[in-house]
Design an enzyme around this catalytic site. Structure first.
Site, PDB file in Angstrom:
ATOM      1  N   SER A 181       0.946  -1.267   0.159  1.00 11.80           N
ATOM      2  CA  SER A 181       0.057   0.233   0.028  1.00 11.80           C
ATOM      3  C   SER A 181       0.834   1.111   0.039  1.00 11.80           C
ATOM      4  CB  SER A 181      -0.870   0.036   1.127  1.00 11.80           C
ATOM      5  OG  SER A 181      -1.757   0.828   1.044  1.00 11.80           O
ATOM      6  N   ASP A 352      -8.899  -4.871  -5.567  1.00 11.77           N
ATOM      7  CA  ASP A 352      -8.283  -3.817  -4.683  1.00 11.77           C
ATOM      8  C   ASP A 352      -8.874  -2.600  -5.088  1.00 11.77           C
ATOM      9  OD1 ASP A 352      -6.702  -2.024  -3.648  1.00 11.77           O
ATOM     10  OD2 ASP A 352      -4.770  -3.221  -3.812  1.00 11.77           O
ATOM     11  N   HIS A 383      -6.972  -5.424  -1.350  1.00  9.19           N
ATOM     12  CA  HIS A 383      -6.061  -4.610  -1.188  1.00  9.19           C
ATOM     13  C   HIS A 383      -5.320  -5.586   0.071  1.00  9.19           C
ATOM     14  CE1 HIS A 383      -3.707  -0.843  -1.096  1.00  9.19           C
ATOM     15  NE2 HIS A 383      -4.015  -0.818   0.115  1.00  9.19           N
TER      16      HIS A 383
END
Length: 439
Positions: A181, A352, A383
């Protein structure tokens, strides 16, 4: 009773006294099972747990290191120590911490598995999270100057500081940088900056981005959409330019609710931020809730809002006058991924909502062909599947990650020696772990 994310055994009182009572009818059966669940709830990962405590239960020696950046922030890194072995650095994402790499079942936790492979593993923490609140001068408590940073500042300061310290401490020449991320966002940016790109090309043998985030044109996360629609990021940054999502009493309440609802509250919470999928394990999400959110600056959220509104992958926008003072241009400069020189591997999830595959494939196309060494979109991965996924999902992506490590950062042959002398014995197999979760 067994679940994927750690093992749970009913207390003996339930097996010797209560279980025989289950034949007495559904009312008593419901009460007995409820009591069993209540007993198990306290045996999840707790906000009070420490990384040293949990990893010590796996038989791993953990070292805590403090790394000072050029602008005075004190970052904490946890080392799963294997002296003289090749180094892998794991960097967490937004609102998270080093915990994210070890909160799943031991056999599904990326950092622990890399350690078992034979690597010297370091788990770093971004400025402003629960571990990295220190500064050589500034106090983090409601201090506007302390919280005046976004991922762009992490790219300029945290990334090179962590890498430089770890290489000096270990005596290794290069390391592998694995990021999730926002952890990937800061490294993407750092690879393009004039002051850091040459350093990274010399010191990082491989960059692995799981759930990468660059552009946000197609992101569908509810949290960032709400912030953007009502321009809350910029507003909150003006009214409350400090930290957001810090660990505290409310955090403990979230963890308790997560356990009490068999992970459903956790799933809903993660879904608000970045989306979930059927590949994600509720038991793992329950453990994640014990140390999430771990804190982030409001300015970081405002920066992501800017990327959604303005498009592209750019430095922080201070307005025309502020940009002229800082960048000598009316608009903030672009982080040009064509400048990247570190071998890069992209692990993208088709579900995601934050690192949307359309955005990330657009960014992937900017890389030089000899730089992008791996690029794959995994069907139905969210994610967080990379850190909280089920066994089936882990077995889809981790072997490919392992192959990349062995190719770009190989382990010494058995019996080989290094500059520091003989290597430690072959990695121990995973020990029996009894970190239970709610089933």
């Amino acid at each position: 009773i067994e679940g994927r994310a750690h093992r749970y055994q009913l207390p003996r009182v339930f097996s010797t006294i209560a279980l025989p009572m289950l034949d007495w009818g559904w009312p008593l059966r419901t009460v007995v099972l409820a009591l069993a669940v209540w007993s198990a709830a306290g045996r999840h990962l707790q906000p009070s747990d420490t990384i040293e405590q949990i990893m010590g239960g796996y038989g791993v020696n953990v070292e805590e290191h403090r790394i000072v950046t050029a602008d005075g922030y004190i970052l904490v890194a946890f080392r799963l120590s294997r002296p003289n072995a090749p180094v892998v650095l794991f960097q967490h994402g937004i609102l998270s911490s080093a915990w994210c790499w070890i909160e799943n079942s031991p056999d599904l936790s990326p950092a622990y598995q890399a350690y078992l492979m034979g690597y010297d593993v370091w788990m770093t923490n971004s400025r402003g999270n629960m571990f990295s609140r220190g500064h050589v001068v500034l106090d983090s408590w409601l201090n506007k100057e302390y919280w005046d940073f976004s991922f762009a500042d992490m790219a300029r300061e945290d990334v090179p500081a962590n890498i430089n310290y770890i290489l000096q401490e270990t005596g290794q020449k290069t390391l592998t940088f694995v990021a999730h991320s926002q952890g990937s966002t800061q490294f993407f940016a750092s690879m393009t900056l004039p002051e850091t790109k040459q350093f990274l090309s010399e010191k990082v043998n491989l960059f692995v981005a799981v759930a990468p985030v660059t552009q946000l044109k197609h992101q569908a996360g509810i949290l960032l959409n709400v912030l953007t629609k009502f321009k809350l990021g910029a507003l909150v940054n003006k009214l409350f330019p400090y930290g957001f999502g810090n660990v505290g009493t409310a955090h403990k309440a979230t963890s308790l609710l997560c356990r009490a609802t068999f992970g459903m509250v956790c799933s809903l919470g993660v879904d608000v931020v970045c989306g979930i999928s059927d590949h994600d394990d509720r038991h793992a999400l329950t453990n994640v809730s014990a140390h999430f959110p771990a804190g982030v600056s409001v300015k970081s959220l405002a920066h992501f809002e800017q990327l959604i509104v303005g498009g592209g992958f750019r430095d922080y926008d201070y307005g025309t006058n502020g940009n002229m003072q800082r960048y000598n241009s009316e608009r903030p400069p672009v982080f040009d991924l064509r400048q990247a020189a570190v071998p890069t591997a992209l692990f993208i999830g088709s579900k995601d909502n934050l690192g949307d595959p359309t955005d990330e494939e657009y960014s992937a196309a900017l890389f030089q062909k000899n730089v992008l060494v791996y690029n794959e979109t995994y069907e139905d991965f969210s994610h967080v599947t990379w850190i909280a996924g089920k066994e089936k999902a882990f077995n889809l992506w981790f072997p490919k990650f392992k192959n990349l490590l062995e190719s770009h950062n190989p382990l010494p042959r058995k019996g080989a020696t290094t500059k520091g002398g003989s290597l430690e014995p072959e990695p121990k197999s995973a020990v029996e772990v009894t970190l239970p979760v709610l089933i």
